[in-house]
Scaffold this motif. Structure first.
Motif, PDB file in Angstrom:
ATOM      1  N   UNK A  74       0.833  -1.203   0.000  1.00 35.21           N
ATOM      2  CA  UNK A  74       0.000   0.000   0.000  1.00 35.21           C
ATOM      3  C   UNK A  74       0.865   1.249   0.000  1.00 35.21           C
ATOM      4  N   UNK A  75       1.912   1.248   0.830  1.00 37.15           N
ATOM      5  CA  UNK A  75       2.778   2.429   0.872  1.00 37.15           C
ATOM      6  C   UNK A  75       3.530   2.608  -0.442  1.00 37.15           C
ATOM      7  N   UNK A  76       4.029   1.515  -1.010  1.00 34.10           N
ATOM      8  CA  UNK A  76       4.733   1.607  -2.288  1.00 34.10           C
ATOM      9  C   UNK A  76       3.805   2.128  -3.379  1.00 34.10           C
ATOM     10  N   UNK A  77       2.545   1.687  -3.354  1.00 38.75           N
ATOM     11  CA  UNK A  77       1.563   2.165  -4.323  1.00 38.75           C
ATOM     12  C   UNK A  77       1.372   3.666  -4.184  1.00 38.75           C
ATOM     13  N   UNK A  78       1.189   4.140  -2.964  1.00 34.67           N
ATOM     14  CA  UNK A  78       1.004   5.573  -2.748  1.00 34.67           C
ATOM     15  C   UNK A  78       2.213   6.373  -3.221  1.00 34.67           C
ATOM     16  N   UNK A  79       3.405   5.867  -2.965  1.00 33.27           N
ATOM     17  CA  UNK A  79       4.621   6.602  -3.340  1.00 33.27           C
ATOM     18  C   UNK A  79       4.739   6.761  -4.851  1.00 33.27           C
ATOM     19  N   UNK A  80       4.587   5.667  -5.586  1.00 31.56           N
ATOM     20  CA  UNK A  80       4.799   5.756  -7.036  1.00 31.56           C
ATOM     21  C   UNK A  80       3.627   6.458  -7.725  1.00 31.56           C
ATOM     22  N   UNK A  81       2.411   6.271  -7.230  1.00 29.77           N
ATOM     23  CA  UNK A  81       1.258   6.969  -7.805  1.00 29.77           C
ATOM     24  C   UNK A  81       1.387   8.473  -7.550  1.00 29.77           C
ATOM     25  N   UNK A  82       1.792   8.834  -6.351  1.00 27.78           N
ATOM     26  CA  UNK A  82       2.013  10.247  -6.049  1.00 27.78           C
ATOM     27  C   UNK A  82       3.059  10.862  -6.958  1.00 27.78           C
ATOM     28  N   UNK A  83       4.127  10.129  -7.201  1.00 24.72           N
ATOM     29  CA  UNK A  83       5.161  10.612  -8.112  1.00 24.72           C
ATOM     30  C   UNK A  83       4.589  10.777  -9.523  1.00 24.72           C
ATOM     31  N   UNK A  84       3.772   9.819  -9.939  1.00 30.22           N
ATOM     32  CA  UNK A  84       3.170   9.888 -11.270  1.00 30.22           C
ATOM     33  C   UNK A  84       2.328  11.130 -11.471  1.00 30.22           C
ATOM     34  N   UNK A  85       1.557  11.490 -10.461  1.00 37.16           N
ATOM     35  CA  UNK A  85       0.703  12.671 -10.586  1.00 37.16           C
ATOM     36  C   UNK A  85       1.469  13.970 -10.320  1.00 37.16           C
ATOM     37  N   UNK A  86       2.271  13.986  -9.273  1.00 34.96           N
ATOM     38  CA  UNK A  86       2.880  15.238  -8.828  1.00 34.96           C
ATOM     39  C   UNK A  86       4.139  15.613  -9.601  1.00 34.96           C
ATOM     40  N   UNK A  87       4.883  14.645 -10.086  1.00 39.84           N
ATOM     41  CA  UNK A  87       6.140  14.935 -10.788  1.00 39.84           C
ATOM     42  C   UNK A  87       6.054  14.679 -12.292  1.00 39.84           C
ATOM     43  N   UNK A  88       5.334  13.640 -12.680  1.00 45.03           N
ATOM     44  CA  UNK A  88       5.219  13.336 -14.110  1.00 45.03           C
ATOM     45  C   UNK A  88       4.037  14.041 -14.759  1.00 45.03           C
ATOM     46  N   UNK A  89       3.121  14.550 -13.954  1.00 40.99           N
ATOM     47  CA  UNK A  89       1.977  15.268 -14.493  1.00 40.99           C
ATOM     48  C   UNK A  89       0.937  14.385 -15.156  1.00 40.99           C
ATOM     49  N   UNK A  90       0.823  13.128 -14.718  1.00 39.10           N
ATOM     50  CA  UNK A  90      -0.151  12.216 -15.305  1.00 39.10           C
ATOM     51  C   UNK A  90      -1.579  12.659 -14.985  1.00 39.10           C
ATOM     52  N   UNK A  91      -2.499  12.253 -15.844  1.00 46.15           N
ATOM     53  CA  UNK A  91      -3.926  12.501 -15.616  1.00 46.15           C
ATOM     54  C   UNK A  91      -4.631  11.279 -15.037  1.00 46.15           C
ATOM     55  N   UNK A  92      -4.213  10.084 -15.467  1.00 51.85           N
ATOM     56  CA  UNK A  92      -4.920   8.861 -15.074  1.00 51.85           C
ATOM     57  C   UNK A  92      -3.930   7.718 -14.931  1.00 51.85           C
ATOM     58  N   UNK A  93      -4.098   6.912 -13.885  1.00 53.24           N
ATOM     59  CA  UNK A  93      -3.304   5.695 -13.685  1.00 53.24           C
ATOM     60  C   UNK A  93      -4.297   4.560 -13.469  1.00 53.24           C
ATOM     61  N   UNK A  94      -4.115   3.471 -14.206  1.00 53.01           N
ATOM     62  CA  UNK A  94      -5.064   2.359 -14.125  1.00 53.01           C
ATOM     63  C   UNK A  94      -4.348   1.045 -13.872  1.00 53.01           C
ATOM     64  N   UNK A  95      -5.132   0.035 -13.530  1.00 50.33           N
ATOM     65  CA  UNK A  95      -4.604  -1.302 -13.273  1.00 50.33           C
ATOM     66  C   UNK A  95      -5.714  -2.313 -13.468  1.00 50.33           C
ATOM     67  N   UNK A  96      -5.339  -3.582 -13.451  1.00 47.94           N
ATOM     68  CA  UNK A  96      -6.301  -4.684 -13.439  1.00 47.94           C
ATOM     69  C   UNK A  96      -5.953  -5.605 -12.273  1.00 47.94           C
ATOM     70  N   UNK A  97      -6.977  -6.099 -11.584  1.00 54.00           N
ATOM     71  CA  UNK A  97      -6.757  -7.020 -10.474  1.00 54.00           C
ATOM     72  C   UNK A  97      -7.732  -8.183 -10.612  1.00 54.00           C
ATOM     73  N   UNK A  98      -7.213  -9.401 -10.437  1.00 56.97           N
ATOM     74  CA  UNK A  98      -8.052 -10.588 -10.587  1.00 56.97           C
ATOM     75  C   UNK A  98      -8.963 -10.783  -9.381  1.00 56.97           C
TER      76      UNK A  98
END
Length: 200
Positions: free
Chosen positions: A124-148
């Motif tokens: 959970x923490x790793x997810x928050x860290x990389x997603x935060x980087x994606x939005x705050x530093x890379x300027x992404x609009x959307x991040x998606x995934x698939x889970x079984x």
């Protein structure tokens, strides 16, 4: 706007429990152990039949994966980071933003946590860290995934980080004699700005 995201920078992201950082050669054994773990292989949809036995070591696979991880730092359109357990300093998995779509400002997210890193909130923490980087530093609009459907623990971790379900890919994985659904989940930049990975 989205085309300017700079994936060439491979950051080190520090949390309370995990450190996300570029891969080093010493991480390979931990990654190989995770990839050979029967439960990890099942939950990631890497196999189609049940097995309780670890996958035997294959020198050719070892060489291929060594070459793969050695090139992660030079990829211009994706971010692959090792997840290191701060308590031990050891690599326990990986967090990845890939499938970069510059026109739509979107990426796919995937995470792999080996048995040594499970059940302690590291994912959970790793997810928050990389997603935060994606939005705050890379300027992404959307991040998606698939889970079984047979991986509710992972789904709960994604929900805790702010991902929302969008729909179901019906019977997208054959596992043994069953067909398993996958749920598509996503998080948007405006949602991240509201809760920073800690939704109510």
């Amino acid at each position: 706007m989205f085309e300017s995201a700079d994936f060439s920078i491979k950051p080190t992201l520090t949390g309370a429990k995990v450190l996300l950082r570029p891969f080093i050669p010493e991480d390979l054994d931990a990654i190989l152990a995770a990839l050979r773990d029967p439960d990890v292989r099942r939950l990631t949809g890497s196999v189609h039949e049940e097995s309780t036995e670890p996958v035997p070591e294959d020198p050719a696979e070892h060489e291929r994966l060594r070459d793969w991880y050695a090139t992660r730092e030079t990829q211009p359109d994706r971010l692959d980071l090792a997840i290191a357990d701060i308590a031990t300093g050891r690599c326990v998995g990986e967090a990845v933003l890939n499938r970069w779509d510059p026109g739509n400002g979107s990426c796919n997210f995937r995470i792999l946590i080996g048995p040594d890193g499970q059940g302690r909130g590291l994912g959970t923490e790793a997810t928050r860290l990389i997603v935060g980087y994606g939005f705050e530093k890379l300027g992404l609009h959307r991040i998606s995934l698939e889970v079984y459907a047979f991986n509710p623990r992972a789904r709960r971790a994604y929900e805790k980080a702010g991902f929302r379900p969008e729909g179901v890919l019906r019977e997208s994985l054959r596992y043994g004699d069953e067909w398993i659904d996958a749920t598509v989940m996503s998080i948007l930049s405006r949602e991240w700005a509201e809760h920073h990975g800690h939704p109510a």
